[in-house]
Design an enzyme around this catalytic site. Structure first.
Site, PDB file in Angstrom:
ATOM      1  NE  ARG A   1      -2.937   0.447   3.340  1.00 42.16           N
ATOM      2  CZ  ARG A   1      -2.293   0.739   4.475  1.00 42.16           C
ATOM      3  NH1 ARG A   1      -1.599   1.849   4.587  1.00 42.16           N
ATOM      4  NH2 ARG A   1      -2.320  -0.095   5.503  1.00 42.16           N
TER       5      ARG A   1
ATOM      6  CE1 TYR B   1     -16.409  10.346 -16.895  1.00 43.40           C
ATOM      7  CE2 TYR B   1     -15.934  10.532 -14.559  1.00 43.40           C
ATOM      8  CZ  TYR B   1     -16.256   9.766 -15.657  1.00 43.40           C
ATOM      9  OH  TYR B   1     -16.422   8.423 -15.506  1.00 43.40           O
TER      10      TYR B   1
ATOM     11  CG  ASP C   1      -9.813  15.069 -15.625  1.00 43.53           C
ATOM     12  OD1 ASP C   1      -9.044  14.456 -16.385  1.00 43.53           O
ATOM     13  OD2 ASP C   1     -10.878  14.573 -15.202  1.00 43.53           O
TER      14      ASP C   1
ATOM     15  CE  LYS D   1     -12.273   6.837 -19.042  1.00 46.79           C
ATOM     16  NZ  LYS D   1     -12.642   8.076 -18.402  1.00 46.79           N
TER      17      LYS D   1
HETATM   18  C1  LIG Z   1     -13.224   8.471 -17.158  1.00 46.87           C
HETATM   19  C2  LIG Z   1     -12.891   9.810 -16.628  1.00 46.87           C
HETATM   20  C3  LIG Z   1     -12.704  10.015 -15.247  1.00 46.87           C
HETATM   21  C4  LIG Z   1     -12.900   8.908 -14.220  1.00 46.87           C
HETATM   22  O1  LIG Z   1     -11.962   7.898 -14.346  1.00 46.87           O
HETATM   23  P1  LIG Z   1     -12.234   6.350 -13.967  1.00 46.87           P
HETATM   24  O2  LIG Z   1     -10.943   5.704 -14.337  1.00 46.87           O
HETATM   25  O3  LIG Z   1     -13.404   5.894 -14.773  1.00 46.87           O
HETATM   26  O4  LIG Z   1     -12.505   6.304 -12.498  1.00 46.87           O
HETATM   27  C5  LIG Z   1     -12.368  11.294 -14.841  1.00 46.87           C
HETATM   28  N1  LIG Z   1     -12.229  12.311 -15.711  1.00 46.87           N
HETATM   29  C6  LIG Z   1     -12.414  12.150 -17.033  1.00 46.87           C
HETATM   30  C7  LIG Z   1     -12.248  13.307 -17.954  1.00 46.87           C
HETATM   31  C8  LIG Z   1     -12.750  10.906 -17.537  1.00 46.87           C
HETATM   32  O5  LIG Z   1     -12.954  10.753 -18.853  1.00 46.87           O
END
Ligand SMILES: *Cc1c(COP(=O)(O)O)cnc(C)c1O
Length: 378
Positions: free
Chosen positions: A46, A98, A168, A193
């Site tokens: 962890r 998001y 983000d 992604k």
């Molecule tokens: C998918 C996504 C998230 C969340 O991520 P997860 O891996 O699904 O928890 C946050 N911000 C954006 C822009 C995303 O496309």
């Protein structure tokens, strides 16, 4: 070293791992001490794990930061960052973002006293930064409307008021946009992604430059236990090696498809920052090196037309998520953004005629033929 070299080599030292050229999966919860009071470099997974550490080093170097952190999901990364704040603190949030981030702010954090205040960061001025504002949360481009926020200007404004800027960067990855270079303090990713890129992992990341922030995030990652497991880190490391080449292909295919859709009679609007018609095209050229592979468009026939189109694609897969090598198509109102209240969707402009596509790296001709055939059925 430059980006493509770092993506393949950063953090990876084969001679520390029996000569293994690919980082091994250290599938162990705990590590032997060398003796009483003499821990080795790792104690408990962890807190730190060798596979995760290679990924964290690599992510930090690609974003131009000094410390990287890998999390179980993108939402785990976001939650961990936001736990830096206390009850009574406010985060200024760009008002189109998001859906999962909106849900985290509204249905988890608000009840704990951390308040999101939604503003349009394309227009907000110094007056938005009241003394309770501790941070500004930026997504650029926004999901799914592809609006841009001037990262350099907003980060500078936040700093004038003693707040930090969080971005983000999931849609563009550090290959196309490096927020830390523009003054942003914390970069957040869903590595699910583009960074992993193969639709076989959920993961998240945080990268910072400032040592005090690194200390806080590192403490929270360990204290809250939001870290990624070694198997997932291995897969993300495998994906990240081809990030640059994949992003080039995503970018090229998506821009061609956006141009093609712009000329289609069933298409009312194409929201893509690489098009000259995008209202912030100049900002895109200034702060981004490319546009990525995800964008949205509106059909003249509204939701009925959208459903017909989605029912008739063959190569594109109807699915949530984005950033994989395969092309996906979705309807934000009933899929990715369904967790947002109707009035919020309406205020943001996420209307039923909107389609979002994540363009993969298949052959362009096949992708165009699929979209053309599906639109012919509308
Ligand atoms: C998918 C996504 C998230 C969340 O991520 P997860 O891996 O699904 O928890 C946050 N911000 C954006 C822009 C995303 O496309």
């Amino acid at each position: 070293m430059k980006f493509r070299t770092l993506a393949i080599h950063s953090g990876n030292h084969p001679l520390e791992h029996q000569g293994a050229v690919m980082t091994p999966i250290y599938q162990t919860s705990t590590f032997a001490f060398r003796g009483v009071n003499r821990p080795g470099p790792f104690e408990y997974s962890r807190s730190a794990n060798p596979t995760r550490q290679v990924l964290e080093t690599c992510l930090a170097s690609l974003e131009g930061g000094t410390a990287g952190f890998a999390f179980a999901t993108g939402m785990a990364a976001e939650t961990t960052v936001l736990m830096m704040f206390e009850a009574g603190d406010t985060v200024l949030v760009h008002n189109d973002l998001y859906g999962g981030t909106h849900r985290l702010f509204e249905r988890v954090l608000r009840g704990k006293g951390i308040t999101a205040r939604y503003v349009d960061l394309r227009a907000a001025g110094d007056a938005a930064f009241t003394p309770d504002v501790k941070a500004v949360w930026i997504e650029s481009p926004t999901n799914p409307l592809m609006n841009l926020v001037d990262l350099e200007a907003v980060a500078a404004m936040a700093h004038r008021h003693g707040a930090i800027a969080i971005c983000d960067n999931t849609f563009l990855t550090p290959y196309f946009q490096r927020p830390l270079d523009l003054g942003v303090d914390v970069v957040v990713h869903s590595t699910t992604k583009y960074i992993n890129g193969h639709s076989d992992v959920v993961g998240g990341a945080v990268v910072v430059k400032n040592p005090a922030l690194a200390e806080k995030i590192g403490f929270l990652q360990n204290a809250m236990g939001t870290c990624a497991g070694p198997q997932d880190c291995f897969l993300v490391l495998r994906g990240i090696k081809t990030l640059a080449v994949r992003m080039e292909e995503h970018n090229r295919n998506a821009l061609e498809i956006a141009r093609w859709l712009s000329g289609h009679p069933q298409v009312a609007a194409v929201l893509h920052p690489g098009l000259e018609t995008h209202p912030q095209h100049a900002l895109a050229r200034k702060q981004m090196r490319g546009y990525g592979g995800t964008f949205s468009f509106r059909l003249t026939g509204g939701q009925d037309a959208v459903f017909r189109m989605l029912d008739n694609v063959r190569l594109f897969t109807v699915a949530e998520s984005l950033g994989g090598v395969e092309s996906l198509i979705e309807h934000p109102v009933t899929m990715t953004h369904a967790s947002l209240p109707a009035e919020v969707l309406e205020r943001m402009g996420i209307t039923p005629d909107l389609i979002r596509i994540s363009v993969g790296i298949e052959d362009l001709e096949d992708l165009l033929a699929d979209l053309d055939a599906a639109l012919a059925m509308v």
